[in-house]
Design a protein around this motif. Sequence first.
Motif, PDB file in Angstrom:
ATOM      1  N   VAL B  40     -28.274 -36.268  19.238  1.00 37.46           N
ATOM      2  CA  VAL B  40     -27.321 -36.409  18.142  1.00 37.46           C
ATOM      3  C   VAL B  40     -25.953 -36.704  18.717  1.00 37.46           C
ATOM      4  CG1 VAL B  40     -28.287 -35.081  16.247  1.00 37.46           C
ATOM      5  CG2 VAL B  40     -27.227 -33.898  18.153  1.00 37.46           C
ATOM      6  N   ARG B  41     -25.232 -37.505  17.987  1.00 39.68           N
ATOM      7  CA  ARG B  41     -23.853 -37.738  18.397  1.00 39.68           C
ATOM      8  C   ARG B  41     -23.068 -36.523  17.918  1.00 39.68           C
ATOM      9  NH1 ARG B  41     -19.178 -39.323  16.541  1.00 39.68           N
ATOM     10  NH2 ARG B  41     -19.962 -39.360  14.410  1.00 39.68           N
ATOM     11  N   VAL B  42     -22.469 -35.824  18.840  1.00 42.43           N
ATOM     12  CA  VAL B  42     -21.715 -34.636  18.440  1.00 42.43           C
ATOM     13  C   VAL B  42     -20.439 -35.101  17.756  1.00 42.43           C
ATOM     14  CG1 VAL B  42     -20.525 -32.568  19.247  1.00 42.43           C
ATOM     15  CG2 VAL B  42     -22.629 -33.319  20.375  1.00 42.43           C
ATOM     16  N   PRO B  43     -20.248 -34.709  16.513  1.00 44.71           N
ATOM     17  CA  PRO B  43     -19.060 -35.189  15.799  1.00 44.71           C
ATOM     18  C   PRO B  43     -17.792 -34.669  16.474  1.00 44.71           C
ATOM     19  CG  PRO B  43     -20.098 -33.384  14.588  1.00 44.71           C
ATOM     20  CD  PRO B  43     -21.000 -33.702  15.745  1.00 44.71           C
ATOM     21  N   GLN B  44     -16.788 -35.486  16.521  1.00 39.52           N
ATOM     22  CA  GLN B  44     -15.517 -35.093  17.119  1.00 39.52           C
ATOM     23  C   GLN B  44     -14.454 -35.006  16.034  1.00 39.52           C
ATOM     24  OE1 GLN B  44     -14.969 -34.386  20.565  1.00 39.52           O
ATOM     25  NE2 GLN B  44     -17.183 -34.315  20.347  1.00 39.52           N
ATOM     26  N   PRO B  45     -13.542 -34.063  16.136  1.00 41.08           N
ATOM     27  CA  PRO B  45     -12.471 -34.021  15.145  1.00 41.08           C
ATOM     28  C   PRO B  45     -11.486 -35.168  15.374  1.00 41.08           C
ATOM     29  CG  PRO B  45     -12.130 -32.342  16.829  1.00 41.08           C
ATOM     30  CD  PRO B  45     -13.433 -32.996  17.142  1.00 41.08           C
ATOM     31  N   LYS B  46     -10.782 -35.487  14.316  1.00 40.73           N
ATOM     32  CA  LYS B  46      -9.732 -36.494  14.439  1.00 40.73           C
ATOM     33  C   LYS B  46      -8.473 -35.794  14.920  1.00 40.73           C
ATOM     34  CE  LYS B  46      -7.280 -40.023  11.871  1.00 40.73           C
ATOM     35  NZ  LYS B  46      -6.847 -40.608  10.617  1.00 40.73           N
ATOM     36  N   LEU B  57      -6.164 -31.072  14.275  1.00 42.36           N
ATOM     37  CA  LEU B  57      -7.528 -31.465  14.619  1.00 42.36           C
ATOM     38  C   LEU B  57      -8.342 -31.327  13.339  1.00 42.36           C
ATOM     39  CD1 LEU B  57      -7.820 -29.681  18.074  1.00 42.36           C
ATOM     40  CD2 LEU B  57      -7.957 -32.131  17.688  1.00 42.36           C
ATOM     41  N   LEU B  58      -8.852 -32.451  12.853  1.00 41.07           N
ATOM     42  CA  LEU B  58      -9.462 -32.470  11.525  1.00 41.07           C
ATOM     43  C   LEU B  58     -10.936 -32.839  11.624  1.00 41.07           C
ATOM     44  CD1 LEU B  58      -6.583 -34.461   9.772  1.00 41.07           C
ATOM     45  CD2 LEU B  58      -6.826 -31.984   9.994  1.00 41.07           C
ATOM     46  N   MET B  59     -11.804 -31.976  11.111  1.00 41.31           N
ATOM     47  CA  MET B  59     -13.252 -32.186  11.184  1.00 41.31           C
ATOM     48  C   MET B  59     -13.852 -32.157   9.784  1.00 41.31           C
ATOM     49  SD  MET B  59     -15.951 -32.420  13.218  1.00 41.31           S
ATOM     50  CE  MET B  59     -16.140 -31.468  14.716  1.00 41.31           C
ATOM     51  N   GLU B  60     -14.438 -33.234   9.378  1.00 38.84           N
ATOM     52  CA  GLU B  60     -15.085 -33.269   8.072  1.00 38.84           C
ATOM     53  C   GLU B  60     -16.434 -32.564   8.134  1.00 38.84           C
ATOM     54  OE1 GLU B  60     -13.324 -37.665   6.752  1.00 38.84           O
ATOM     55  OE2 GLU B  60     -15.392 -37.109   6.269  1.00 38.84           O
ATOM     56  N   ASP B  61     -16.753 -31.826   7.055  1.00 38.04           N
ATOM     57  CA  ASP B  61     -18.072 -31.187   6.936  1.00 38.04           C
ATOM     58  C   ASP B  61     -18.371 -31.052   5.462  1.00 38.04           C
ATOM     59  OD1 ASP B  61     -19.585 -28.064   8.179  1.00 38.04           O
ATOM     60  OD2 ASP B  61     -20.374 -29.704   6.965  1.00 38.04           O
ATOM     61  N   HIS B  62     -19.295 -31.865   4.974  1.00 41.72           N
ATOM     62  CA  HIS B  62     -19.523 -31.930   3.529  1.00 41.72           C
ATOM     63  C   HIS B  62     -20.716 -31.117   3.061  1.00 41.72           C
ATOM     64  CE1 HIS B  62     -16.395 -34.957   3.402  1.00 41.72           C
ATOM     65  NE2 HIS B  62     -16.960 -35.511   4.460  1.00 41.72           N
ATOM     66  N   GLU B  63     -21.234 -30.269   3.913  1.00 40.25           N
ATOM     67  CA  GLU B  63     -22.417 -29.518   3.494  1.00 40.25           C
ATOM     68  C   GLU B  63     -22.100 -28.540   2.363  1.00 40.25           C
ATOM     69  OE1 GLU B  63     -24.208 -26.888   6.338  1.00 40.25           O
ATOM     70  OE2 GLU B  63     -26.108 -26.820   5.251  1.00 40.25           O
ATOM     71  N   LEU B  64     -20.959 -27.863   2.462  1.00 36.74           N
ATOM     72  CA  LEU B  64     -20.589 -26.877   1.444  1.00 36.74           C
ATOM     73  C   LEU B  64     -19.168 -27.166   0.966  1.00 36.74           C
ATOM     74  CD1 LEU B  64     -21.840 -23.679   3.321  1.00 36.74           C
ATOM     75  CD2 LEU B  64     -22.960 -24.779   1.381  1.00 36.74           C
ATOM     76  N   ILE B 228      -1.122 -25.680  16.881  1.00 32.47           N
ATOM     77  CA  ILE B 228      -2.283 -26.545  16.704  1.00 32.47           C
ATOM     78  C   ILE B 228      -2.967 -26.106  15.415  1.00 32.47           C
ATOM     79  CG2 ILE B 228      -4.513 -27.256  17.650  1.00 32.47           C
ATOM     80  CD1 ILE B 228      -3.339 -26.251  20.401  1.00 32.47           C
ATOM     81  N   LEU B 229      -3.077 -27.021  14.470  1.00 33.34           N
ATOM     82  CA  LEU B 229      -3.730 -26.702  13.199  1.00 33.34           C
ATOM     83  C   LEU B 229      -5.113 -27.348  13.186  1.00 33.34           C
ATOM     84  CD1 LEU B 229      -3.727 -25.573  10.308  1.00 33.34           C
ATOM     85  CD2 LEU B 229      -2.504 -27.623   9.584  1.00 33.34           C
ATOM     86  N   GLY B 230      -6.145 -26.508  13.204  1.00 30.74           N
ATOM     87  CA  GLY B 230      -7.521 -27.014  13.153  1.00 30.74           C
ATOM     88  C   GLY B 230      -8.079 -26.830  11.759  1.00 30.74           C
ATOM     89  N   MET B 231      -8.677 -27.884  11.181  1.00 32.16           N
ATOM     90  CA  MET B 231      -9.243 -27.778   9.831  1.00 32.16           C
ATOM     91  C   MET B 231     -10.648 -28.354   9.804  1.00 32.16           C
ATOM     92  SD  MET B 231      -6.021 -27.988   7.393  1.00 32.16           S
ATOM     93  CE  MET B 231      -7.192 -27.431   6.260  1.00 32.16           C
ATOM     94  N   VAL B 232     -11.538 -27.648   9.119  1.00 30.42           N
ATOM     95  CA  VAL B 232     -12.913 -28.135   8.984  1.00 30.42           C
ATOM     96  C   VAL B 232     -13.351 -27.927   7.546  1.00 30.42           C
ATOM     97  CG1 VAL B 232     -13.842 -25.878   9.748  1.00 30.42           C
ATOM     98  CG2 VAL B 232     -15.287 -27.909   9.847  1.00 30.42           C
ATOM     99  N   GLY B 233     -14.064 -28.885   6.986  1.00 24.22           N
ATOM    100  CA  GLY B 233     -14.588 -28.652   5.643  1.00 24.22           C
ATOM    101  C   GLY B 233     -14.759 -29.919   4.832  1.00 24.22           C
ATOM    102  N   ASP B 234     -14.859 -29.685   3.548  1.00 22.64           N
ATOM    103  CA  ASP B 234     -15.217 -30.739   2.617  1.00 22.64           C
ATOM    104  C   ASP B 234     -13.963 -31.515   2.196  1.00 22.64           C
ATOM    105  OD1 ASP B 234     -17.039 -30.754  -0.584  1.00 22.64           O
ATOM    106  OD2 ASP B 234     -16.634 -32.327   0.897  1.00 22.64           O
ATOM    107  N   PHE B 235     -13.420 -32.290   3.114  1.00 20.75           N
ATOM    108  CA  PHE B 235     -12.271 -33.129   2.794  1.00 20.75           C
ATOM    109  C   PHE B 235     -12.445 -34.477   3.477  1.00 20.75           C
ATOM    110  CE2 PHE B 235     -10.723 -32.638   7.061  1.00 20.75           C
ATOM    111  CZ  PHE B 235     -10.870 -31.300   7.403  1.00 20.75           C
TER     112      PHE B 235
END
Lengths: 509, 703
Positions: B40-46, B57-64, B228-235
Amino acid sequence: MRVRSRLAQAAGLLMLVASTMQAQDLASFEKKTTVRKLANGLTVIIMERPEAPVFSYATVVNSGSSQEVAGITGLAHMFEHMAFKGNDVIGTKDWKSEQAAMAKIEEAYAAYDRERHREVGRDDANVAQLEKAWRDSIAAADKFVVTDEFTKVAERNGAVGLNAFTAHDITAYFFSLPSNRLELWAYLESERYRQPFLREFYKERDVVMEERRMRVESSPFGRLLEQFISAAFIAHPYGLRGIGHMSDLQSFSATDAKEFFKVHYVPSNMVIALVGDVKTSEAMPLIEKYFGRLPKAPAPPALRTVEPQQKSERTVILRESAQPMYMEGYHRPASTDPDDAIYSVMEMLMSSGRTSRLYKSLVRDKKIAVQASGFNGFPGEKYPNLFTFLIVPTAGNTATAMSEPLRAEIDRLKNEDVPADELASVKTRVKAGLLRQLDSNAGLALQLAQYQTLHGDWRELFREVDDIDKVTAADVRRVANATFVDSNRTVGMIERQAPAAQGAKGDSK
Amino acid sequence: MRSMIRIAGAAALAVASMASPLLAQVKHPREIKTPALRQVRVPQPKRVQLDNGMVFLLMEDHELPIIRGTARIRGGGRDVGAAKAGLTGILGSSWRTGGTESRTGDQLDEFLESRAAIVETGASDDSTSVSLNVLKADFDTIFPIFLDLLRNPAFRQEKIDLAKTQANTGISRRNDEPGAIATREAIKLGFGPDSPYARQPEYATIASITRDDLLALHKRFVHPNNIILGMVGDFDAAQMEQKLRTAFGSWARGPQAPPPVATVNPSKAGIYYVGREDVNQSSIQLVHGGTMRNNPDYPAIQVLNDILNTDRLFAKIRTEQGLAYMVGGGVGSDWDHPGLFRVQVGTKSGTTMQAIESVRTELAALHSAPFTAEEVLRARESILNAHIFTMDSRAKVLTQMVNLEFYGYPADWYQRYPSLIDKVTPADVARVAKQYVTPDKVALLVVGKEKDFDKPLSGLGTVTPIDVTIPELNAAPSAKPAAPAANSAEGLALLKKVQDFVGGKAKIDAVQSVRTVASATRKTPQGPMDVEIESLTQYPERYRAVVKMPMGEMTMVVTPDASFMSLPGMGVRDLPASQRDNFRADAKSEILTVLKYPERYTFAVSGTEKNARVLEITADAETVRWHVDPASGRVLRKISRGRGPMAQGDQITEYTEWKSFGGIQFPTAASVTSNGEQVGSTQVKSVEVNAAVDNKQFERPAA
């Protein structure tokens, strides 16, 4: 901006929350979940979640320390340790010879154990001799052992979270693996239950004794818990800690363990859940191949003993050099009772977050506690259990001083209707709480297996949220009044005791 | 009559189910094929960096439908001086509970919890943080609160006070569990007690923390160039970037947070002991300095740690000997400062020395016995095959990337790691074992009950006891009336009355030494303990006591030059500082000492209690009270501050009997109560005034 009543606001929020959760509701989970009962009675649940090339599993056996009796307390927990000992191929240099050597251990132990427990006419010299013979038989069997091979095999194949726990209600085994190890997992896990492999049993008994010393005997809080449950339960095994009495730990045998295994480790008494990067069409046949080998057997008989209604208020006080601690427990029905959702709501009202009753009153306003909570399912949930309050006093306060402020909050539950917005807030958090649990393979595997075991249906994980949604203020008052009654109460506390005055010289000066 | 078809069907089924175990022959585990792992390609944050230095550091995750974020801010506990130890802990909680200018913390609680939204603050050694966890639909409502809290905390005083109460309670409880004592003290030994990584908050340091301190800390660290602001989620990452630019773009830079603090002065190697009466299990730790993650030896060290745990410590001490439930450890590698090598083991009191010997044997074997190819291969495979679990969720990947960014490590550090592990050889492992595990540097700490040990700890060498007594907070000056600066006439008059009762100033001055033999009872957690005490006082300030206890004889000597004691089976060692100070403080208020050297004290009368005149005797900002019978001048009782680890408030010594020896009155029976409970009593059997004194009795014997 239009001013809306708080009630309407709360209702609006509820709807909003409900709509965002549609994608993660029961229906969408049902689509990716398969349940199968094998011919031998084993229940298997597979949930597909191909996020990353890994999977987690949990095996839940519907037996725990509640299934023990005097003489074998602590035995259920031993299997947690035995599960890592391997089988006839892993962990041994020569199974045939080892098996014979292990049979000799049991003979030697039976002779030694019988003699050392003799109440009248015990011959200490004979006991010493028999003990030596037993220890020698262990040394002879040890020669065939390949130490920790099961764990090493699992770990070199990428296993993480390799662990197990024994509770009063259930025993659970779990870990996670890269998804290309599915068949290896099926082999390793099914071998654990095909028959009991009890190598190094007596050494693990010693390890468990250390665990007891650590968790109970050398820990003030551990001591309190043990005394507390023994006062709250006079008949039911919930009155004993799962780690067992030291005298039983020093006495029970591998033969006892074999008997327990035969009764409880049967497929009809077990649920296995797999969550992760698995294809049901490939995984299920593999599971049937490996786990189908487990011999069919009747489920163990149900526990007979029911805790009689508590008719007296009971108190245990430990006077220790440790800091004070306060507990109260009130009997409540099993988690399968229709009122269970109401108890969950009470738990949230009393302890969830900084808006909870106990936080506001005891921690924030009175500043007499650093932690104050009430919770269900102690020490288990399958049988009638306790709604328990635990309060950690602030420095300078006694445990006894916690009782009145706690009772004041309990009385509020009994005498006042819960305001609508408070109830709505609880329900919102319960729904979001479920949502927040759904992003972990390991968490899901354990939840699914537990709910299937304790409620007969994994869907209960979702349905109980709906049940909580229906709870009314009147429900809370009814259940609070039925539960929080003086004669239903057990109190446990640690009070700090000042030891001897300091100084070696005489205080006569 | 049953249908023949149904019987036949049932029979067929029976045959089939009997046959399947025979047909389903399972392979030997060695033969089970492992297909290639799905790549799998490990997703990288923007990654986005603003002109003002702030990093997203922004990571999309649309599962929930959830959005989570954490602002990690440079600067933490290690950057606060020792005098304010615990400041970041207070900051971590009161930042959130103290609310913002527009909303109190309580209002935030109601607002957030009714939406199941979570906004929290925290602090650690190297950073502070503000985080949020919200349902996607609520993001635009909650994000402004997160912003406001980050930039404009109000630090309301009542919440600071609440946080202090909680911190003080934590301090009071820190000795309740032996395992916690062992870990804490081991870290102190490893880093040195003055190291910011070992520092503990104390009542005094917590008391000194002010609202200004919190505001100053916030002002010092909370700047965009430190965050450093890290964000992950449905955005959507691009949309989120815009929102964040709008929110933070105009925030001006500020002073840069300080660079990492290096560790300071680790403790000497040796044997250390903390005694506990209420345990039947010892908590044992072995510790010395470790290394850093960016050490090129890090991969080899991880292989070493795996072998040390699996093949050596766990296998030999737990599995093969059944000596412990908890055993493990290794060479620690921290991100931006050297970590600790630490091994711990817990075993029953009666196998303490056996377990220590076993651990030492295993550590020595790391140097003497070669590492087999099999061991090294297994360890490498374990690490490599589990590596997928460092990146099996988007949230996890984001956390890794935030760490790499925070500590200045290359962004591909986790990607490079497997190939480095793959290259580790047995020779590498042997080399790092020699270099990073050094048994002669080990500080060995045991928390337990020595009298139950299989052999005395002193068999391993000189034992240094560690006093974990929690330092008390001196009473705030405002709590008691100010101590008198000068004598009052009334005070001096009452003093003279007591002197006359005892024998008169001339006779008192003639006393050079006093030897007493007494029997005493002391209350202990195990029940009352009877002791015999022979004490020798040579005025002005030399004391010696020999205490005969059920478990043996203890000798204690305190002089201006030295203070030491010897305990059964433990040889001679220095008296712990707090015990020595307590002793000297008690000795200072001893009746004859006060009467002989009144110039060292100030005297005042504070009134009458229970028909006795209260004489206040003050020295070194501490006051002791004597209740004196106004007619005879006899001292009825003494009220003094309880001392020692279990002291609670005042202690009352009731003098129930006085007798004359050599023309001097001595109290011959006394009873001590604390907090209303009797804790001890003493009966003097003999008193010798001006007996000959051998100087050797005050000298420390050769070890």
